[in-house]
Design a protein around this motif. Structure first.
Motif, PDB file in Angstrom:
ATOM      1  N   MET A   1       0.845  -1.182   0.000  1.00  0.00           N
ATOM      2  CA  MET A   1       0.000   0.000   0.000  1.00  0.00           C
ATOM      3  C   MET A   1       0.886   1.240   0.000  1.00  0.00           C
ATOM      4  O   MET A   1       1.792   1.370   0.819  1.00  0.00           O
ATOM      5  N   THR A   2       0.626   2.171  -0.919  1.00  0.00           N
ATOM      6  CA  THR A   2       1.390   3.404  -0.981  1.00  0.00           C
ATOM      7  C   THR A   2       0.722   4.459  -0.115  1.00  0.00           C
ATOM      8  O   THR A   2      -0.469   4.717  -0.251  1.00  0.00           O
ATOM      9  N   ARG A   3       1.493   5.055   0.763  1.00  0.00           N
ATOM     10  CA  ARG A   3       0.938   6.089   1.645  1.00  0.00           C
ATOM     11  C   ARG A   3       2.072   6.953   2.177  1.00  0.00           C
ATOM     12  O   ARG A   3       3.236   6.563   2.178  1.00  0.00           O
ATOM     13  N   GLY A   4       1.712   8.149   2.616  1.00  0.00           N
ATOM     14  CA  GLY A   4       2.685   9.012   3.260  1.00  0.00           C
ATOM     15  C   GLY A   4       2.842   8.628   4.723  1.00  0.00           C
ATOM     16  O   GLY A   4       2.016   7.912   5.297  1.00  0.00           O
ATOM     17  N   LEU A   5       3.915   9.102   5.332  1.00  0.00           N
ATOM     18  CA  LEU A   5       4.185   8.821   6.742  1.00  0.00           C
ATOM     19  C   LEU A   5       4.314  10.122   7.515  1.00  0.00           C
ATOM     20  O   LEU A   5       4.905  11.094   7.032  1.00  0.00           O
ATOM     21  N   SER A   6       3.780  10.138   8.724  1.00  0.00           N
ATOM     22  CA  SER A   6       4.013  11.270   9.617  1.00  0.00           C
ATOM     23  C   SER A   6       5.454  11.188  10.130  1.00  0.00           C
ATOM     24  O   SER A   6       6.133  10.165   9.973  1.00  0.00           O
ATOM     25  N   ASP A   7       5.926  12.242  10.758  1.00  0.00           N
ATOM     26  CA  ASP A   7       7.292  12.236  11.303  1.00  0.00           C
ATOM     27  C   ASP A   7       7.460  11.105  12.324  1.00  0.00           C
ATOM     28  O   ASP A   7       8.503  10.441  12.362  1.00  0.00           O
ATOM     29  N   GLU A   9       5.709   8.222  12.480  1.00  0.00           N
ATOM     30  CA  GLU A   9       5.707   6.937  11.775  1.00  0.00           C
ATOM     31  C   GLU A   9       7.032   6.707  11.045  1.00  0.00           C
ATOM     32  O   GLU A   9       7.558   5.595  11.012  1.00  0.00           O
ATOM     33  N   ARG A  10       7.562   7.777  10.482  1.00  0.00           N
ATOM     34  CA  ARG A  10       8.830   7.704   9.751  1.00  0.00           C
ATOM     35  C   ARG A  10       9.969   7.298  10.676  1.00  0.00           C
ATOM     36  O   ARG A  10      10.821   6.479  10.330  1.00  0.00           O
ATOM     37  N   SER A  36       1.883  -2.074  11.689  1.00  0.00           N
ATOM     38  CA  SER A  36       2.603  -0.801  11.767  1.00  0.00           C
ATOM     39  C   SER A  36       3.975  -1.047  12.369  1.00  0.00           C
ATOM     40  O   SER A  36       4.164  -1.999  13.143  1.00  0.00           O
ATOM     41  N   PRO A  37       4.962  -0.204  12.046  1.00  0.00           N
ATOM     42  CA  PRO A  37       6.287  -0.377  12.652  1.00  0.00           C
ATOM     43  C   PRO A  37       6.274  -0.160  14.158  1.00  0.00           C
ATOM     44  O   PRO A  37       7.047  -0.791  14.885  1.00  0.00           O
ATOM     45  N   CYS A  83       6.991   2.460   1.538  1.00  0.00           N
ATOM     46  CA  CYS A  83       5.551   2.642   1.360  1.00  0.00           C
ATOM     47  C   CYS A  83       5.203   3.988   0.738  1.00  0.00           C
ATOM     48  O   CYS A  83       4.046   4.238   0.398  1.00  0.00           O
ATOM     49  N   GLU A  84       6.206   4.866   0.567  1.00  0.00           N
ATOM     50  CA  GLU A  84       5.913   6.233   0.144  1.00  0.00           C
ATOM     51  C   GLU A  84       5.781   6.340  -1.374  1.00  0.00           C
ATOM     52  O   GLU A  84       6.392   5.568  -2.122  1.00  0.00           O
ATOM     53  N   PRO A  85       4.991   7.317  -1.841  1.00  0.00           N
ATOM     54  CA  PRO A  85       4.736   7.438  -3.286  1.00  0.00           C
ATOM     55  C   PRO A  85       5.998   7.642  -4.119  1.00  0.00           C
ATOM     56  O   PRO A  85       6.031   7.228  -5.286  1.00  0.00           O
ATOM     57  N   ASP A  86       7.024   8.270  -3.559  1.00  0.00           N
ATOM     58  CA  ASP A  86       8.244   8.542  -4.321  1.00  0.00           C
ATOM     59  C   ASP A  86       9.212   7.366  -4.353  1.00  0.00           C
ATOM     60  O   ASP A  86      10.260   7.444  -5.009  1.00  0.00           O
ATOM     61  N   PHE A  87       8.899   6.277  -3.657  1.00  0.00           N
ATOM     62  CA  PHE A  87       9.786   5.116  -3.689  1.00  0.00           C
ATOM     63  C   PHE A  87       9.740   4.519  -5.085  1.00  0.00           C
ATOM     64  O   PHE A  87       8.665   4.314  -5.645  1.00  0.00           O
ATOM     65  N   PRO A  88      10.900   4.235  -5.705  1.00  0.00           N
ATOM     66  CA  PRO A  88      10.908   3.759  -7.096  1.00  0.00           C
ATOM     67  C   PRO A  88      10.050   2.513  -7.281  1.00  0.00           C
ATOM     68  O   PRO A  88      10.194   1.541  -6.538  1.00  0.00           O
ATOM     69  N   HIS A  89       9.180   2.543  -8.283  1.00  0.00           N
ATOM     70  CA  HIS A  89       8.197   1.469  -8.413  1.00  0.00           C
ATOM     71  C   HIS A  89       8.841   0.124  -8.756  1.00  0.00           C
ATOM     72  O   HIS A  89       8.353  -0.920  -8.326  1.00  0.00           O
TER      73      HIS A  89
END
Length: 365
Positions: A1-7, A9-10, A36-37, A83-89
């Motif tokens: 699942m692609t999603r952003g992370l809060s600080d 969560e990161r 979740s981590p 999991c982030e959108p910018d991670f190379p597909h």
């Protein structure tokens, strides 16, 4: 699942990724198992203790992770979580992907069509000229060139593609320049291309880091070209990983009198695509079906709840040896649900009683 992370969560994501004995396989399993981590970090010490770990397993303190984030910020680098959108597909499609990468420079190059060029460190002048020219021509046809910043073929490939787009994947952190004579090339790639590493920014490379580096080189790429390589070399490891990942493997033929030609010639013998120039690469890519990203979900098996998990874990430990075996074979041997076997293997890895290897393999630690 692609999603952003809060600080927050990161921080937890990176902390779990940097925990001793938690490699990409264990990270991927723990994240799916616990959701979740943060929850995985809470569960880790008890999982390792139950599996027989002698010393307590403690995730790195938050201060240590914050220092890593500060080091990356000072260098102007970017941390990208899987999991982030910018991670190379293409990297995200690996099973499993690296949990995190650091990127220094133009990270927008990472998802673009890429070809890796790798080969001997002590390369011939002809081999370096071929790598440099092939990299330049691939760049002219819209492909980014990926390599490992090593001496010889790697350096020539980067030089040939600096003006069109090149990515250097390092075994150490993005600030660990090796070999030292490539300091100038490192700086130029950071300015015009992109430098990538799975390691913390200031980490010095160790021998165990290079297979992971090679996996990222092939994972970012649509195909891997081996220019020169002896039969026992890191370049052939990269080629093997590329084949396992469903990428094209190209090999440049050479004289049987040159030991550096033995690796590529053997790859051709095994079915690699013969590469005499850019046309061979472009022809194969145009004929290949586009890669599909795999979607994986944690699917607990209700039957696993009725198992004696402690007994299953010890049965699996007894089956392991220094010779790697596939996880599927272990599932068949113990006749237990895949989810339960994977959970037990991760616990053994946390206790340093098993090694979870790429390609779905497991060995004793």
């Amino acid at each position: 699942m692609t999603r952003g992370l809060s600080d927050k969560e990161r921080l937890a994501w990176l902390r779990l990724a940097r925990t001793e004995t938690v490699g990409p396989v264990a990270f991927d399993h723990l994240l799916q198992r616990f959701g979740s981590p943060e929850r995985a970090l809470i569960a880790l010490p008890d999982l390792a203790r139950r599996a027989g770990r002698a010393a307590p397993l403690r995730p790195p303190p938050e201060d240590e992770i914050l220092r890593e984030l500060d080091d990356g910020d000072r260098l102007g680098a970017r941390l990208i979580c899987a999991c982030e959108p910018d991670f190379p597909h293409r990297l995200a499609s690996l099973d499993p992907p690296p949990p995190v990468i650091w990127a220094l420079g133009h990270y927008e190059l990472l998802p673009q069509p890429s070809i890796a060029i790798v080969g001997a460190r002590i390369a011939s002048a002809a081999g370096q000229r071929f790598a440099r020219q092939l990299a330049a021509e691939l760049g002219q046809h819209g492909h980014v060139v990926v390599s490992g910043l090593a001496r010889g073929v790697d350096g020539a490939a980067h030089e040939g593609s600096l003006s069109t787009g090149t990515i250097a994947v390092l075994g150490g952190g993005i600030a660990d320049i090796y070999p030292p004579e490539h300091a100038g090339l490192h700086a130029r790639i950071a300015e015009a291309g992109c430098i990538v590493s799975e390691s913390a920014p200031l980490r010095r490379a160790q021998a165990k880091d290079f297979p992971r580096r090679n996996r990222i080189i092939s994972g970012l790429s649509l195909g891997v070209v081996v220019v020169e390589a002896e039969l026992k070399s890191g370049s052939l490891i990269t080629a093997r990983l590329a084949a396992e990942q469903g990428r094209d493997v190209f090999a440049v033929p050479g004289s049987p009198l040159d030991p550096r030609a033995k690796g590529p010639n053997d790859l051709i013998r095994q079915g690699a695509i013969l590469c005499e120039g850019v046309e061979d690469v472009l022809r194969s890519l145009s004929a290949s079906p586009s890669m599909r990203e795999r979607e994986r979900t944690w699917d607990p098996d209700p039957a696993a709840d009725d198992l004696d998990h402690d007994a299953l874990r010890e049965r699996l430990a007894a089956l392991l040896s220094p010779t790697p075996v596939s996880r599927d074979e272990l599932v068949r041997a113990v006749k237990a649900p895949t989810s339960a076997v994977m959970a037990a293997l991760v616990e053994l890895a946390l206790a340093e009683r098993a090694d979870l290897l790429p390609g779905g393999l497991v060995s004793s630690a």
